[in-house]
Design an enzyme around this catalytic site. Structure first.
Site, PDB file in Angstrom:
ATOM      1  N   ARG A  88      -2.903   5.585  20.428  1.00  0.00           N
ATOM      2  CA  ARG A  88      -3.107   4.143  20.237  1.00  0.00           C
ATOM      3  C   ARG A  88      -1.866   3.546  19.578  1.00  0.00           C
ATOM      4  O   ARG A  88      -1.158   4.252  18.842  1.00  0.00           O
ATOM      5  CB  ARG A  88      -4.352   3.859  19.375  1.00  0.00           C
ATOM      6  CG  ARG A  88      -4.354   4.567  18.055  1.00  0.00           C
ATOM      7  CD  ARG A  88      -5.517   4.163  17.183  1.00  0.00           C
ATOM      8  NE  ARG A  88      -5.284   2.896  16.524  1.00  0.00           N
ATOM      9  CZ  ARG A  88      -4.544   2.744  15.427  1.00  0.00           C
ATOM     10  NH1 ARG A  88      -3.944   3.774  14.861  1.00  0.00           N
ATOM     11  NH2 ARG A  88      -4.388   1.560  14.886  1.00  0.00           N
ATOM     12  N   PRO A  89      -1.620   2.265  19.867  1.00  0.00           N
ATOM     13  CA  PRO A  89      -0.490   1.634  19.188  1.00  0.00           C
ATOM     14  C   PRO A  89      -0.874   1.390  17.721  1.00  0.00           C
ATOM     15  O   PRO A  89      -1.982   0.955  17.440  1.00  0.00           O
ATOM     16  CB  PRO A  89      -0.326   0.305  19.925  1.00  0.00           C
ATOM     17  CG  PRO A  89      -1.638   0.041  20.585  1.00  0.00           C
ATOM     18  CD  PRO A  89      -2.339   1.347  20.778  1.00  0.00           C
ATOM     19  N   ASP A 122      -3.334   6.199  -3.110  1.00  0.00           N
ATOM     20  CA  ASP A 122      -2.171   5.627  -2.435  1.00  0.00           C
ATOM     21  C   ASP A 122      -1.567   4.541  -3.325  1.00  0.00           C
ATOM     22  O   ASP A 122      -2.020   4.321  -4.461  1.00  0.00           O
ATOM     23  CB  ASP A 122      -2.518   5.128  -1.025  1.00  0.00           C
ATOM     24  CG  ASP A 122      -3.267   3.826  -1.034  1.00  0.00           C
ATOM     25  OD1 ASP A 122      -3.913   3.523  -2.056  1.00  0.00           O
ATOM     26  OD2 ASP A 122      -3.217   3.086  -0.036  1.00  0.00           O
ATOM     27  N   ASP A 156      -1.594   1.368  -3.644  1.00  0.00           N
ATOM     28  CA  ASP A 156      -2.349   0.256  -4.227  1.00  0.00           C
ATOM     29  C   ASP A 156      -3.764   0.683  -4.605  1.00  0.00           C
ATOM     30  O   ASP A 156      -4.621  -0.152  -4.892  1.00  0.00           O
ATOM     31  CB  ASP A 156      -2.355  -0.969  -3.305  1.00  0.00           C
ATOM     32  CG  ASP A 156      -3.021  -0.713  -1.974  1.00  0.00           C
ATOM     33  OD1 ASP A 156      -3.187   0.475  -1.608  1.00  0.00           O
ATOM     34  OD2 ASP A 156      -3.403  -1.688  -1.296  1.00  0.00           O
ATOM     35  N   GLU A 162     -12.389   5.963   6.523  1.00  0.00           N
ATOM     36  CA  GLU A 162     -11.362   6.402   7.445  1.00  0.00           C
ATOM     37  C   GLU A 162     -10.958   7.801   6.997  1.00  0.00           C
ATOM     38  O   GLU A 162     -11.030   8.117   5.804  1.00  0.00           O
ATOM     39  CB  GLU A 162     -10.144   5.472   7.374  1.00  0.00           C
ATOM     40  CG  GLU A 162     -10.430   4.082   7.897  1.00  0.00           C
ATOM     41  CD  GLU A 162      -9.162   3.231   8.018  1.00  0.00           C
ATOM     42  OE1 GLU A 162      -8.958   2.682   9.098  1.00  0.00           O
ATOM     43  OE2 GLU A 162      -8.392   3.138   7.057  1.00  0.00           O
ATOM     44  N   ALA A 163     -10.510   8.615   7.955  1.00  0.00           N
ATOM     45  CA  ALA A 163     -10.118   9.984   7.604  1.00  0.00           C
ATOM     46  C   ALA A 163      -9.044   9.985   6.519  1.00  0.00           C
ATOM     47  O   ALA A 163      -8.975  10.890   5.684  1.00  0.00           O
ATOM     48  CB  ALA A 163      -9.614  10.704   8.849  1.00  0.00           C
ATOM     49  N   THR A 181       0.307  -1.176  12.067  1.00  0.00           N
ATOM     50  CA  THR A 181       1.124  -1.415  10.878  1.00  0.00           C
ATOM     51  C   THR A 181       2.567  -0.941  11.018  1.00  0.00           C
ATOM     52  O   THR A 181       3.399  -1.248  10.179  1.00  0.00           O
ATOM     53  CB  THR A 181       0.521  -0.703   9.645  1.00  0.00           C
ATOM     54  OG1 THR A 181       0.538   0.704   9.904  1.00  0.00           O
ATOM     55  CG2 THR A 181      -0.896  -1.138   9.372  1.00  0.00           C
ATOM     56  N   SER A 233       0.803  -1.221   0.000  1.00  0.00           N
ATOM     57  CA  SER A 233       0.000   0.000   0.000  1.00  0.00           C
ATOM     58  C   SER A 233       0.843   1.281   0.000  1.00  0.00           C
ATOM     59  O   SER A 233       1.640   1.493  -0.892  1.00  0.00           O
ATOM     60  CB  SER A 233      -0.941  -0.076   1.190  1.00  0.00           C
ATOM     61  OG  SER A 233      -1.816   0.997   1.227  1.00  0.00           O
TER      62      SER A 233
HETATM   63  P1  NG1 Z   1      -2.269   2.035  11.903  1.00  0.00           P
HETATM   64  O1  NG1 Z   1      -0.818   1.933  11.553  1.00  0.00           O
HETATM   65  O2  NG1 Z   1      -2.800   0.941  12.770  1.00  0.00           O
HETATM   66  O3  NG1 Z   1      -2.606   3.401  12.424  1.00  0.00           O
HETATM   67  C1  NG1 Z   1      -2.939   2.593   9.360  1.00  0.00           C
HETATM   68  C2  NG1 Z   1      -4.069   3.567   9.250  1.00  0.00           C
HETATM   69  C3  NG1 Z   1      -5.366   2.798   9.276  1.00  0.00           C
HETATM   70  C4  NG1 Z   1      -5.419   1.711   8.206  1.00  0.00           C
HETATM   71  C5  NG1 Z   1      -4.159   0.870   8.259  1.00  0.00           C
HETATM   72  C6  NG1 Z   1      -4.049  -0.120   7.134  1.00  0.00           C
HETATM   73  C7  NG1 Z   1      -4.232   5.827  10.190  1.00  0.00           C
HETATM   74  C8  NG1 Z   1      -4.151   6.677  11.407  1.00  0.00           C
HETATM   75  N1  NG1 Z   1      -4.057   4.514  10.368  1.00  0.00           N
HETATM   76  O4  NG1 Z   1      -3.099   1.871  10.554  1.00  0.00           O
HETATM   77  O5  NG1 Z   1      -6.424   3.688   9.154  1.00  0.00           O
HETATM   78  O6  NG1 Z   1      -5.628   2.279   6.945  1.00  0.00           O
HETATM   79  O7  NG1 Z   1      -2.976   1.683   8.278  1.00  0.00           O
HETATM   80  O8  NG1 Z   1      -3.460   0.391   5.979  1.00  0.00           O
HETATM   81  O9  NG1 Z   1      -4.447   6.341   9.101  1.00  0.00           O
HETATM   82 ZN    ZN Z   2      -3.694   1.140   0.280  1.00  0.00          ZN
END
Ligand code: NG1
Ligand code: ZN
Length: 546
Positions: free
Chosen positions: A500-501, A278, A280, A372-373, A504, A66
């Site tokens: 939050r943790p 993005d 992908d 998602e934002a 990815t 991605s």
């Molecule tokens: P993490 O790394 O868990 O915040 C990010 C995006 C998610 C989601 C995933 C998968 C933010 C804050 N977080 O996750 O919304 O898209 O990657 O690609 O954008």
């Molecule tokens: Zn993607």
């Protein structure tokens, strides 16, 4: 099957697991530097065969990382209806990925037993990949895995993630969702788009024009292919098409959203309507520069607002009493939630980060708009909703206004990729809505004003020390962290912050919003410091942004 297992053992030694490497199937599947992934790909191929036997359906495997840098890669499994892999199978994926060579067969056997899999069942797997230089050999490793366990495969080669999800869904619905080819995908979406824009009055070429940042990835390639099906209904200029720049480097939807500035490789002139995909092509954000050259971002929240408002009005015009809702995460801008709930009177749900959570929540409504934002999102229509819309669109006894609304709803269903967020499909729907409304990006942007916000990352020694609740909006551990955040938030107006943790990356994410950018930045920094001090920060202390 014995002979098959011997084949797996033999082949698996050609895709050896580096000793000691432990990887987890997370929110985005497996994702890390591409050089660690060969054995993962082979084993995901094996798992997909089992999943296919279990579900008696075609399973998808997408090789992509991605929005991550070009050096990374990753892999995700796609379940029969085009949805994300079921959660119980995520842990099988992790077990298989981390099994040592000599444990692999027993790990496979364990899954077969637990799931009661009929070994003689045929298996079929669709495979796709993005444009990363490592993707070709990694997708070959996937195919090796599929074949080693006797599965049939179809290699779609270079496709966007959402295109692969679409193929899987088409195949398993015997073509009801569409034709399982890239051509079929373009035809379905573009025909629906063309029907939608018949409802727009004469548009000038300027109004039809959009600048697209392809993130130097697969989206640019596929958009170019799709354009021949658009019959000049849309005039597209593609930037960052991969001919020069590096994938996701200083460009793409994630860069634009997080940096809150335009990508390199594109000049944003006042009046231009721009968007970024993005790597992908499952995310999209829009933006423009106003006459003062000030950059304005229209993120997933603005997109969800535009789409849900459009659909809500169509449902009213069509006289259909269907339940519509918008599903967001904690990252949704507070202004968007406020506008949707209080001005639009739309139900809003908040889930944990990660598309599968949003998707799941959206399924509870007749029309579930989830975003998602960061720009990943789509619309789900329940079977009942689709049937009612279908019936109404064919009803000859209704008046013109109702008929027109029903037909537009029907085209919307066809233009949207319901399997997963899809930059190409979302772009067509957004462009159609703007055209039908005769709305400029400036007007769209003015629907509500985003609260200034800031996202930061903090490195800690073990991010799992942070545990959250209430859709990740509150931290329950480590002790004292939430109190510290609450104390800091109180010092600012219209402020909100949470941590939050990441699922990815090996970081803790910090989000803050407040009445001014200075306040949002200061709050984000202070909360980062609290995380650093209370949750085991490593490296230098976070520095103020200004
Ligand atoms: P993490 O790394 O868990 O915040 C990010 C995006 C998610 C989601 C995933 C998968 C933010 C804050 N977080 O996750 O919304 O898209 O990657 O690609 O954008
Ligand atoms: Zn993607």
């Amino acid at each position: 099957m014995m002979a098959q297992f011997e084949e797996v053992s033999k082949q698996s030694s050609l895709h050896p697991k580096p000793a000691g490497l432990v990887l987890q199937y997370g929110t985005a599947g497996f994702r890390t530097n591409s050089k660690h992934l060969d054995h993962i790909m082979f084993r995901v191929g094996l798992l997909a065969v089992l999943r296919s036997k279990k579900t008696k359906a075609t399973i998808g495997i997408m090789v992509t990382a991605s929005h991550n840098p070009e050096e990374d890669n990753g892999v995700k499994l796609v379940d029969p209806m085009g949805e994300m892999l079921a959660a119980t199978w995520e842990s099988y994926a992790t077990t298989l990925a981390n099994a040592e060579q000599e444990e692999l067969i027993s790990a496979l056997n364990e899954i077969i037993e637990k799931e009661g899999i009929d070994k003689s069942q045929e298996a079929s797997v669709f495979v796709g990949k993005d444009t990363r230089s490592s993707s070709a050999s990694l997708s070959q490793a996937v195919l090796d895995g599929v074949h080693a366990l006797g599965g049939h495969s179809k290699d779609y080669g270079l496709v966007t993630t959402p295109q692969l999800h679409y193929m899987v869904c088409c195949e398993n619905t015997q073509g009801k969702y569409g034709d399982a080819t890239v051509e079929g995908y373009y035809k379905k979406l573009c025909q629906a788009f063309t029907q939608l824009i018949e409802n727009a009055s004469n548009r000038t070429d300027d109004q039809k024009h959009i600048c697209v940042d392809g993130a130097n990835g697969i989206g640019a390639l596929k958009l170019r292919e799709m354009m021949s099906h658009l019959n000049k209904g849309l005039l597209v200029t593609i930037f960052n098409d991969g001919s020069k720049g590096k994938l996701n480097h200083q460009c793409g939807a994630d860069f634009v959203k997080v940096q809150q500035k335009p990508p390199t490789g594109i000049e944003v002139h006042p009046g231009d309507r721009c968007c970024s995909f993005d790597g992908d092509a499952d995310r999209i954000v829009y933006y423009f520069a106003d006459s003062q050259q000030v950059f304005h971002l229209l993120d997933g929240d603005k997109i969800a607002t535009l789409i849900s408002t459009f659909l809500k009005e169509l449902l009213i015009q069509a006289g259909l009493n269907l339940r519509i809702a918008v599903v967001q995460t904690a990252y949704a801008n507070g202004s968007s939630t406020h506008y949707l709930e209080n001005t639009m009177n739309v139900t809003v749900r908040c889930t944990k980060t990660g598309v599968k959570h949003l998707h799941h929540a959206a399924l509870e409504f007749d029309v579930g708009v989830y975003f998602e934002a960061n720009g990943h999102g789509t619309v789900l229509f329940s079977k009942a909703a689709e049937d009612k819309i279908q019936q109404l669109a064919q009803d000859s006894s209704i008046d013109d206004e109702r008929k027109r609304a029903a037909l537009m709803l029907q085209s919307t269903i066809n233009v949207i990729n319901q399997t997963v967020g899809d930059a190409l499909s979302d772009m067509l729907l957004i462009e159609a809505i703007l055209a039908i409304r005769g709305m400029t990006v400036e007007q769209w942007d003015r629907i509500y004003t985003d609260l200034p916000n800031r996202q930061l990352k903090v490195k800690v020694s073990d991010r799992r020390v942070i545990d959250t609740t209430d859709a990740e909006r509150r931290a329950v551990s480590p002790a004292g962290l939430q109190d510290a955040i609450d104390g800091l938030v109180k010092n600012y107006r219209e402020a909100r912050s949470f941590v939050r943790p990441s699922g990815t990356e090996d970081v803790v994410r910090v989000y803050a919003e407040a009445d001014t950018q200075e306040s949002a930045d200061a709050l984000a920094h202070e909360v980062s410091l609290a995380v650093y001090r209370l949750a085991g920060g490593v490296g230098d202390e976070p520095k103020p942004l200004h």
